[in-house]
Write a protein that holds these residues in place. Structure first.
Motif, mmCIF file in Angstrom:
data_model
loop_
_atom_site.group_PDB
_atom_site.id
_atom_site.type_symbol
_atom_site.label_atom_id
_atom_site.label_comp_id
_atom_site.label_asym_id
_atom_site.label_seq_id
_atom_site.Cartn_x
_atom_site.Cartn_y
_atom_site.Cartn_z
ATOM 1 N N MET A 1 0.837 -1.198 0.000
ATOM 2 C CA MET A 1 0.000 0.000 0.000
ATOM 3 C C MET A 1 0.877 1.254 0.000
ATOM 4 S SD MET A 1 -3.272 -0.634 0.064
ATOM 5 C CE MET A 1 -3.807 -2.300 -0.295
ATOM 6 N N VAL A 2 0.368 2.295 -0.624
ATOM 7 C CA VAL A 2 1.111 3.547 -0.654
ATOM 8 C C VAL A 2 1.135 4.127 0.773
ATOM 9 C CG1 VAL A 2 -0.902 4.972 -1.368
ATOM 10 C CG2 VAL A 2 1.398 5.664 -2.016
ATOM 11 N N ARG A 4 1.288 7.015 1.904
ATOM 12 C CA ARG A 4 0.559 8.263 2.105
ATOM 13 C C ARG A 4 -0.952 8.042 2.263
ATOM 14 N NH1 ARG A 4 0.770 10.084 -2.590
ATOM 15 N NH2 ARG A 4 2.193 8.688 -3.677
ATOM 16 N N VAL A 57 -5.210 9.898 -0.001
ATOM 17 C CA VAL A 57 -3.747 9.962 0.095
ATOM 18 C C VAL A 57 -3.299 11.413 0.116
ATOM 19 C CG1 VAL A 57 -3.168 7.753 -1.015
ATOM 20 C CG2 VAL A 57 -3.506 9.758 -2.441
ATOM 21 N N ASP A 136 -8.160 9.634 -7.393
ATOM 22 C CA ASP A 136 -7.366 8.724 -8.223
ATOM 23 C C ASP A 136 -6.934 7.478 -7.474
ATOM 24 O OD1 ASP A 136 -7.715 10.365 -10.380
ATOM 25 O OD2 ASP A 136 -5.764 11.340 -10.238
ATOM 26 N N LEU A 137 -7.631 7.158 -6.381
ATOM 27 C CA LEU A 137 -7.410 5.864 -5.733
ATOM 28 C C LEU A 137 -7.988 4.758 -6.626
ATOM 29 C CD1 LEU A 137 -8.312 6.533 -1.973
ATOM 30 C CD2 LEU A 137 -6.049 6.155 -2.938
ATOM 31 N N THR A 138 -7.558 3.528 -6.384
ATOM 32 C CA THR A 138 -7.993 2.402 -7.214
ATOM 33 C C THR A 138 -9.501 2.154 -7.077
ATOM 34 O OG1 THR A 138 -5.821 1.482 -6.769
ATOM 35 C CG2 THR A 138 -7.412 0.016 -7.809
ATOM 36 N N GLY A 139 -9.983 2.149 -5.842
ATOM 37 C CA GLY A 139 -11.413 1.930 -5.614
ATOM 38 C C GLY A 139 -12.172 3.241 -5.728
ATOM 39 N N LEU A 140 -13.377 3.173 -6.288
ATOM 40 C CA LEU A 140 -14.213 4.369 -6.455
ATOM 41 C C LEU A 140 -14.560 4.949 -5.088
ATOM 42 C CD1 LEU A 140 -15.658 5.994 -8.709
ATOM 43 C CD2 LEU A 140 -17.672 4.568 -8.290
ATOM 44 N N VAL B 2 -12.615 2.504 -9.767
ATOM 45 C CA VAL B 2 -12.769 3.731 -10.526
ATOM 46 C C VAL B 2 -12.750 3.367 -12.024
ATOM 47 C CG1 VAL B 2 -10.283 4.308 -10.464
ATOM 48 C CG2 VAL B 2 -11.967 6.122 -10.631
ATOM 49 N N ARG B 4 -11.851 4.897 -14.576
ATOM 50 C CA ARG B 4 -10.697 5.384 -15.337
ATOM 51 C C ARG B 4 -9.446 4.516 -15.138
ATOM 52 N NH1 ARG B 4 -9.522 9.409 -12.474
ATOM 53 N NH2 ARG B 4 -11.265 9.542 -11.012
ATOM 54 N N LEU B 5 -9.613 3.372 -14.463
ATOM 55 C CA LEU B 5 -8.483 2.481 -14.187
ATOM 56 C C LEU B 5 -8.159 1.578 -15.380
ATOM 57 C CD1 LEU B 5 -6.549 1.335 -11.873
ATOM 58 C CD2 LEU B 5 -8.301 -0.407 -11.537
ATOM 59 N N GLN B 55 -0.645 -0.643 -13.290
ATOM 60 C CA GLN B 55 -1.955 -0.002 -13.300
ATOM 61 C C GLN B 55 -1.840 1.514 -13.235
ATOM 62 O OE1 GLN B 55 -4.052 -2.075 -10.043
ATOM 63 N NE2 GLN B 55 -5.108 -3.168 -11.679
ATOM 64 N N VAL B 57 -4.553 5.354 -13.725
ATOM 65 C CA VAL B 57 -5.856 5.953 -14.029
ATOM 66 C C VAL B 57 -5.672 7.178 -14.908
ATOM 67 C CG1 VAL B 57 -7.160 5.208 -11.979
ATOM 68 C CG2 VAL B 57 -5.805 7.302 -11.863
ATOM 69 N N HIS B 133 -2.065 7.916 -14.631
ATOM 70 C CA HIS B 133 -1.390 8.315 -13.390
ATOM 71 C C HIS B 133 -1.384 7.130 -12.428
ATOM 72 C CE1 HIS B 133 -1.708 12.749 -14.228
ATOM 73 N NE2 HIS B 133 -2.598 12.272 -15.074
ATOM 74 N N ARG B 135 0.608 7.317 -9.246
ATOM 75 C CA ARG B 135 1.211 7.674 -7.966
ATOM 76 C C ARG B 135 0.226 7.711 -6.809
ATOM 77 N NH1 ARG B 135 3.267 12.366 -5.393
ATOM 78 N NH2 ARG B 135 5.214 11.829 -4.331
ATOM 79 N N ASP B 136 -1.026 8.034 -7.091
ATOM 80 C CA ASP B 136 -2.011 8.163 -6.017
ATOM 81 C C ASP B 136 -3.007 7.008 -5.998
ATOM 82 O OD1 ASP B 136 -0.758 10.391 -5.074
ATOM 83 O OD2 ASP B 136 -2.120 11.816 -6.020
ATOM 84 N N LEU B 137 -2.659 5.882 -6.629
ATOM 85 C CA LEU B 137 -3.475 4.678 -6.485
ATOM 86 C C LEU B 137 -3.293 4.140 -5.071
ATOM 87 C CD1 LEU B 137 -2.900 2.723 -9.844
ATOM 88 C CD2 LEU B 137 -4.950 3.930 -9.116
ATOM 89 N N THR B 138 -4.222 3.289 -4.643
ATOM 90 C CA THR B 138 -4.182 2.748 -3.282
ATOM 91 C C THR B 138 -2.945 1.870 -3.060
ATOM 92 O OG1 THR B 138 -6.589 2.737 -3.428
ATOM 93 C CG2 THR B 138 -5.617 1.582 -1.559
ATOM 94 N N GLY B 139 -2.678 1.000 -4.006
ATOM 95 C CA GLY B 139 -1.505 0.127 -3.895
ATOM 96 C C GLY B 139 -0.266 0.818 -4.427
ATOM 97 N N LEU B 140 0.862 0.580 -3.763
ATOM 98 C CA LEU B 140 2.127 1.191 -4.176
ATOM 99 C C LEU B 140 2.496 0.720 -5.582
ATOM 100 C CD1 LEU B 140 4.381 3.008 -3.006
ATOM 101 C CD2 LEU B 140 5.577 0.915 -2.353
#
Lengths: 186, 186
Positions: A1-2, A4, A57, A136-140, B2, B4-5, B55, B57, B133, B135-140
């Motif tokens: 996980m990121v 931030r 984040v 811009d997180l993976t999940g909506l 999301v 846009r993924l 991955q 978005v 993009h 960088r701001d996805l949930t997973g690193l």
């Protein structure tokens, strides 16, 4: 996980006790008694009394110029100050018109027309703030931003003033969902 | 998830056949034979020959002004043109110095000094492009951006020229990992 990533878990557990929850714009959010803040992901263990979990984040600045960044860094307090026992979590969503605008158009509305950064600075160092991006997180996510504020009880009036000023701006006309949750440290 | 993924799945399956994979800067990425692009998440089913999954978005523009946005919208082609049988996937990561700069500093390097937007426009409508993009996805994620390009075989020389120009810029001095993967449609 990121690293931030922050999770704001609304339910009946956590270090922050809800003293008020107001829907400013759009669909309400289930009322909760407490919020727990986790620096990281959160997976429900089935035994909690969690009602919702909002995630965001911290990220690079999207609008702040180098001069503004220098001024902010000189007076921005950190979170967790012992006397800052009051807090607010304000999740907001901006409408598609906002997101389809170019960078200079959004900056113009945010600062030239709405003085968002300058207004925020007037309340430093009293009001500490951490901005979390959700879009811009993976999940909506149900919101685009989660802003967490911390301040001492004697600055509650200043905080109200700050919100009144921001909510009267052109920028705020692009906000289609906003919840205002007030808390005190347990 | 999301909407846009996008997931770029590298392995031995997929509609795009790898014709070359070059590490430009930093750590390499495992060599693969094909890439499958999925608009959405991807969970390995255990039977695939997947080596990696990157991955990203699509999101709002971070630097483009309203005038640039208008010019781009007039000449930007869509992906999936029948004659655009060549493609490139270029994942890049920018270093912490880039990300700690203020918005105006990054814009100055990206466009005033490096002409990133203007240079890209010179190759429109030949070269279609979609920026993702990470960088701001949930997973690193191992990269900050994934750019996907599509063009007809006769424009391969133009594409090389575009990359040479961009890689010679001040902006590129902030890139600490870059992989260049070339593909043809199967």
């Amino acid at each position: 996980m990121v690293e931030r990533l922050y999770s704001f878990i609304g339910g009946s557990h956590g270090a922050w006790i809800v003293t008020g929850q107001t829907t400013i714009t759009g669909e309400p959010l289930t009322n909760i008694q407490r919020i727990e803040i986790v620096n990281g992901p959160h997976s429900s263990d089935g035994t909690t009394t969690e009602q919702w979990c909002l995630q965001g984040v911290t990220s690079n600045e999207r609008y702040v110029t180098r001069d503004e960044k220098r001024l902010l860094s000189e007076s921005q307090p950190t979170l967790g100050r012992p006397n800052a026992t009051c807090a607010a979590l304000i999740p907001i969503r901006k409408n598609p018109s906002w997101w389809t605008m170019a960078q200079d158009e959004r900056r113009e509305i945010l600062e030239a027309n709405s003085l968002h950064i300058k207004t925020g600075m007037q309340y430093l160092p009293a009001i500490a703030r951490r901005l979390h991006h959700c879009r811009d997180l993976t999940g909506l996510q149900p919101f685009d931003f989660l802003t967490w504020f911390e301040f001492a009880p004697q600055h509650e009036g200043d905080f109200e003033q700050l919100l009144l000023k921001l909510r009267a701006t052109q920028e705020w006309s692009f906000i289609d969902r906003e919840i205002d949750i007030r808390l005190v440290r347990s």
